[in-house]
Design a protein around this motif. Structure first.
Motif, PDB file in Angstrom:
ATOM      1  N   SER A   1       0.693  -1.328  -0.076  1.00 11.60           N
ATOM      2  CA  SER A   1       0.189   0.054  -0.087  1.00 11.60           C
ATOM      3  C   SER A   1       1.033   1.176   0.083  1.00 11.60           C
ATOM      4  O   SER A   1       2.190   1.201   0.401  1.00 11.60           O
TER       5      SER A   1
ATOM      6  N   ALA B   1      -2.071   2.078   9.007  1.00  9.66           N
ATOM      7  CA  ALA B   1      -2.700   1.336   7.919  1.00  9.66           C
ATOM      8  C   ALA B   1      -1.812   0.898   6.776  1.00  9.66           C
ATOM      9  O   ALA B   1      -1.629   0.056   5.769  1.00  9.66           O
ATOM     10  N   SER B   2      -1.037   2.038   6.365  1.00 10.16           N
ATOM     11  CA  SER B   2      -0.048   2.076   5.186  1.00 10.16           C
ATOM     12  C   SER B   2       1.201   1.541   5.611  1.00 10.16           C
ATOM     13  O   SER B   2       1.718   1.812   6.545  1.00 10.16           O
TER      14      SER B   2
ATOM     15  N   SER C   1       3.552  -7.108   4.969  1.00 10.53           N
ATOM     16  CA  SER C   1       2.242  -6.323   5.381  1.00 10.53           C
ATOM     17  C   SER C   1       0.944  -7.401   5.268  1.00 10.53           C
ATOM     18  O   SER C   1       0.094  -6.822   5.430  1.00 10.53           O
TER      19      SER C   1
ATOM     20  N   ASN D   1      -5.891  -7.962   3.528  1.00 10.66           N
ATOM     21  CA  ASN D   1      -5.791  -6.542   3.093  1.00 10.66           C
ATOM     22  C   ASN D   1      -7.205  -6.013   3.059  1.00 10.66           C
ATOM     23  O   ASN D   1      -7.440  -4.591   2.807  1.00 10.66           O
TER      24      ASN D   1
ATOM     25  N   GLU E   1      -7.815  -3.615   5.847  1.00 10.45           N
ATOM     26  CA  GLU E   1      -7.057  -2.528   5.737  1.00 10.45           C
ATOM     27  C   GLU E   1      -7.290  -1.415   4.679  1.00 10.45           C
ATOM     28  O   GLU E   1      -7.238  -0.323   4.978  1.00 10.45           O
TER      29      GLU E   1
ATOM     30  N   THR F   1      -9.983   0.588   6.395  1.00  5.70           N
ATOM     31  CA  THR F   1      -9.266   1.460   7.794  1.00  5.70           C
ATOM     32  C   THR F   1      -8.380   2.698   7.073  1.00  5.70           C
ATOM     33  O   THR F   1      -8.253   3.747   7.544  1.00  5.70           O
TER      34      THR F   1
END
Ligand SMILES: Nc1nc2c(ncn2[C@@H]2O[C@H](COP(=O)(O)OP(=O)(O)OP(=O)(O)O)[C@@H](O)[C@H]2O)c(=O)[nH]1
Ligand SMILES: [Mg+2]
Lengths: 273, 555
Positions: free
Chosen positions: A143, A155-156, A166, A216, A219, A222
């Motif tokens: 991301s 989140a990133s 991740s 993900n 994610e 979020t």
């Protein structure tokens, strides 16, 4: 009478975010929503007709975001529906299928249309779905934080391509990957690098996901929740420092509730002139 | 893109205005195959909401259109040059920061629209905001004071009019220092009467046709100064001498009975994001979720105009219950029902009776002048907090009573000037950026003098509210709205008798300031006709499967 609005939901402020999903047919839009809302997946999901509406809450450390999700039909026959869904939307999830190159092209068209027509502050996430169909280890979701929101915080992972770090799978994400489809080889047709470069250029959030494994999915939502500018969540007057009656969250300071809180006394007493 | 050619439908809805969209919503769970089209490339039809750019496009489009009986004409946009570089609010923002509504109507809390939005569950996708205070402009020195003259700085207060708040409660009345005891008593007596006026026919029935001001002074000893505020609650576009007592009583009762319904201190609401246009879109979304097919940029056409083979009703290839309609691009579809505004159905009529176009329209037409003005101030004095526990108001009403404005020389002496109404929307409505406001003005005059009055009213309003820095006009749009009045909306069944029952014509929306509940009667009537015995309860739907149950509005 005092502070009856919103106060009951606890100390965390909560706000609604209108989100629209766009993308070619069968890329997995409804599956992503189903994973996010019900933590569920269907192998043969029927195409969406028209559109579907769902909601789900997303808890952030400092606030709660209630997503109002409009899942549109990729098979949309006359390209006339999307405008009424992305109107006033604060976020858009533009989905393509990493095993179909043409679906990225379609996604790029959607991004262009959103940039031209949607609310100027709209947070757009580009999502390459079906990452479970790619050969590992390149199936990680990477991301990046792009323009608008800027602060993507936790989140990133701002990963370099191929960084597998991740892959925090969500829910039952550990039971589905690496099976049948994954086996024979790599069905991937869109390189992570290519899509990510495009996303960076346009200032989009970017993720590769699997609605099937759950990878993900949470994610993405979020990251969107985090990227929505604080100001667009508050009532528009928040900035002016005006004090409101009721003390509740800004959003509620102006909103009229049509279903509850009806004044039992009715118009005869007090208020009615 | 797929073609619609040769497709078959149960219902063809033409236009995405409020009525058509509510019908789509009403049919959304019926299983009917619905095709919903609009010749425009945007949703909302005559009730649309526009960004600045879309407003410009609309202006050009309307100017090019040569259709008969247009709803809107004489559109022009004025954008004063911006010389200063102040704060953000003092400048016109980018185009999409605005959602300017062609339908900024207020919705009274007791309107039957609101329960329908709730029972059909679409209210969850709408935000409603309170319309708070009502103000009446009072030109201090009477109507002959020259309103156009510049007030000198220190004489500002004496040479400008002021805005008087219409009392919204008994306490308001008693607290008002400008009212003397006699006035207070008259007002309270009247308010006590009107709450249940229907039960007291002896007070008003014999006066029902009398001008309302006469009734007020004769029956209630109403001081002249109190008449304007009370009359303003009628939202009547007419001069007071033409407002009948019965009409006024009903309107004022509607106003007062709505106060307190959804919270203390206010009685009406506006939808966020551009007025009734937003309700249209939410209704269309529900239609789409129910499987209706939406096509923008496609209206009905007369097949002759596109050289398509003309359909003859006598042909035997077609089932008697089928209507054949032609769309832009020449596609032909069949359907059992066609619903829309007369303007939108015109090509269909023309296709069946080629002379029809030349027939004069049966109804009279009334015209109002309207304007939309974006100003560089939040105009906060117009939005005082209502009461403890009440929402922050986002709308206000300002009335320039009949006689408070004057048309300069050239106007007929002694001619009564109708009132000018302004609906003020704050940035909370999503129609403009925070710190600015949108003023929707209207007056029931059909000629250019209407625009003069609107301009005057806006200027006087801005002058009466002393904001720091002074508010300026950033952008304005003006237009005329024409409404054809017909005895009853379905009285035009003069088409082919065998199929005319299947053509349902909606009347154009009135230029009213408040949402008119009769709108819903038309929708309901057509819904009933289409569904016949299958029709259940109007607009009462269960939650759809897959909808979260946590959608409680009260959370
Ligand atoms: N392997 C794999 N299959 C998926 C994934 N997501 C969706 N699918 C499958 O792809 C097909 C299409 O998924 P949908 O969610 O219906 O796609 P959609 O984008 O909503 O399609 P439309 O509603 O027609 O626009 C279904 O058979 C899903 O089971 C994924 O992450 N991995
Ligand atoms: Mg789908």
């Amino acid at each position: 009478m005092v502070a009856d609005s919103g106060a009951a939901s606890g100390p965390k402020p909560s706000s609604s975010v209108k989100l629209v999903l766009l993308g070619e047919a069968a890329v997995g839009k409804s599956s992503l929503v189903m994973r996010f809302v019900n933590n569920d997946f269907q192998e043969n999901k029927e195409p969406t007709i028209g559109a579907a509406f769902l909601t789900q809450k997303c808890n952030l450390p400092t606030r709660t975001i209630k997503f109002e999700i409009w899942d549109t039909a990729g098979q949309e026959r006359f390209a006339s529906l999307a405008p009424m869904y992305y109107r006033n939307a604060q976020a858009a999830l533009v989905v393509y299928d990493i095993t179909k190159a043409a679906s990225l092209t379609k996604a790029q068209h959607w991004v262009a249309e959103l940039q031209r027509q949607a609310s100027p502050g709209i947070v757009i996430a580009l999502v390459g779905n079906k990452s479970d169909l790619a050969a590992s280890p390149n199936n990680s979701g990477s991301s990046s934080s792009g323009g608008s929101g800027g602060a993507l915080s936790d989140a990133s992972t701002a990963g370099d391509d191929g960084d597998a770090a991740s892959s925090t799978a969500v829910g039952d994400g550990d039971d589905g990957d690496e099976d049948e489809e994954g086996e024979g080889g790599d069905a991937r047709k869109v390189a992570t690098k290519v899509a990510k470069a495009y996303a960076d250029e346009e200032g989009l959030l970017f993720f590769e996901t699997s609605a099937k494994t759950g990878l993900n999915v949470a994610e993405v939502f979020t990251a969107i929740a985090n990227a929505i500018p604080e100001t667009s969540l508050k009532g528009p007057r928040g900035v002016g420092g005006q004090t409101h009656l009721g003390g509740g969250r800004q959003e509620d300071a102006a909103r009229v509730n049509l279903t509850g809180g009806r004044d039992a006394a009715g118009p005869k007493e007090g208020c009615a002139c | 893109m797929e073609t619609l050619n040769d497709t078959d439908w149960d219902v063809l809805i033409v236009g995405t205005g409020l009525k058509q969209s509510l019908l789509a919503l009403a049919l959304s769970r019926s299983g009917k195959r619905v095709l919903h089209i609009d010749k425009n490339h945007y949703y909302g039809g005559a009730e649309a909401a526009f960004s600045l750019q879309e407003a410009e496009d609309w202006l050009k489009k309307v100017a090019e259109d040569i259709i008969l009986n247009q709803t809107y004409t004489n559109i022009s946009i004025l954008q004063p040059s911006q010389e200063h570089s102040g704060t953000d609010a003092s400048k016109l923002s980018f185009s999409r920061a605005y959602n300017l509504s062609l339908s900024p109507q207020i919705i009274y809390a007791r309107s039957s629209l609101l329960p329908i939005l709730v029972s059909s569950k679409v209210h969850r996708q709408l935000d409603f905001l309170a319309v708070g205070s009502w103000w009446v402009y009072s030109a201090k020195d009477g109507p002959n004071d020259t309103p156009g003259s510049e007030p000198s700085a220190d004489r500002a207060n004496s040479s400008q009019g002021k805005l008087v708040k219409v009392p919204s409660g008994r306490e308001d009345i008693f607290a008002d220092p400008s009212l003397d005891f006699k006035a207070k008593r008259a007002l309270v007596k009247f308010l006590r009467f009107i709450v249940e006026f229907e039960d007291q026919p002896e007070v008003w029935e014999e006066h029902r046709e009398k001008p309302f001001p006469v009734f007020l002074s004769e029956q209630f000893n109403f001081p002249a100064a109190l008449q304007d505020p009370v009359i303003s609650l009628t939202l009547s576009p007419s001069v007071p001498s033409r407002i009948t007592t019965e009409f006024a009583l009903r309107r004022i009762a509607r106003h007062l009975r709505s106060i307190g319904m959804f919270g203390p201190g206010f009685g009406s609401v506006v939808p966020k994001w551009g007025g009734l246009s937003e309700i249209s879109q939410v209704a269309c979304r529900a239609g789409a979720v129910g499987g209706a097919v939406y096509v923008l940029g496609k209206g009905l056409v007369n097949p002759e105009s596109i050289n398509a083979p003309k359909y003859r009703p006598t042909g035997d290839t077609q089932k008697p219950s089928e209507l054949k309609a032609y769309l832009q691009d020449g596609e032909a579809i069949t359907t059992r029902w066609i619903v829309g505004l007369r303007n939108d159905l015109e090509p269909f009529y023309a296709q069946q009776h080629s002379n029809l176009e030349k027939h004069p329209d049966p109804g009279n037409s009334s015209t109002v002048c309207k304007s939309i003005t974006i100003v560089s101030s939040a105009l906060e004095p117009l939005f005082p907090a209502l009461a403890e526990g009440a929402p922050q108001p986002a709308g206000a009403v300002v009335v320039f009573p009949s006689g408070s404005l004057a048309l300069g020389e050239g106007s007929d002496q002694g001619e009564e000037i109708p009132p000018v109404y302004l609906l003020i929307h704050s940035g909370d409505t999503g129609e403009c950026p925070t710190g600015q406001s949108v003023l929707y003005a209207s007056v029931a005059l059909g000629n250019e003098r209407g625009f003069v009055l609107l301009e005057q009213a806006v200027k006087l309003l801005l002058r009466a509210i002393n904001t720091e820095p002074t508010s300026t006009i950033l952008w304005s749009l003006r237009y005329k709205q024409h409404t054809r009045i017909r005895p009853h909306w379905q009285s035009v069944s003069r088409e082919n008798p065998s199929t005319s029952r299947q053509i349902l014509e909606f009347s154009p929306s009135p230029p009213d300031l408040a949402f008119d509940d009769s709108t819903l009667d038309e929708v309901k009537e057509s819904w009933q006709k289409i569904l016949g015995d299958e029709a259940g309860e109007f607009m009462v739907f269960d939650d759809r499967e897959g909808m979260g149950t946590d959608l409680d509005d009260n959370e």
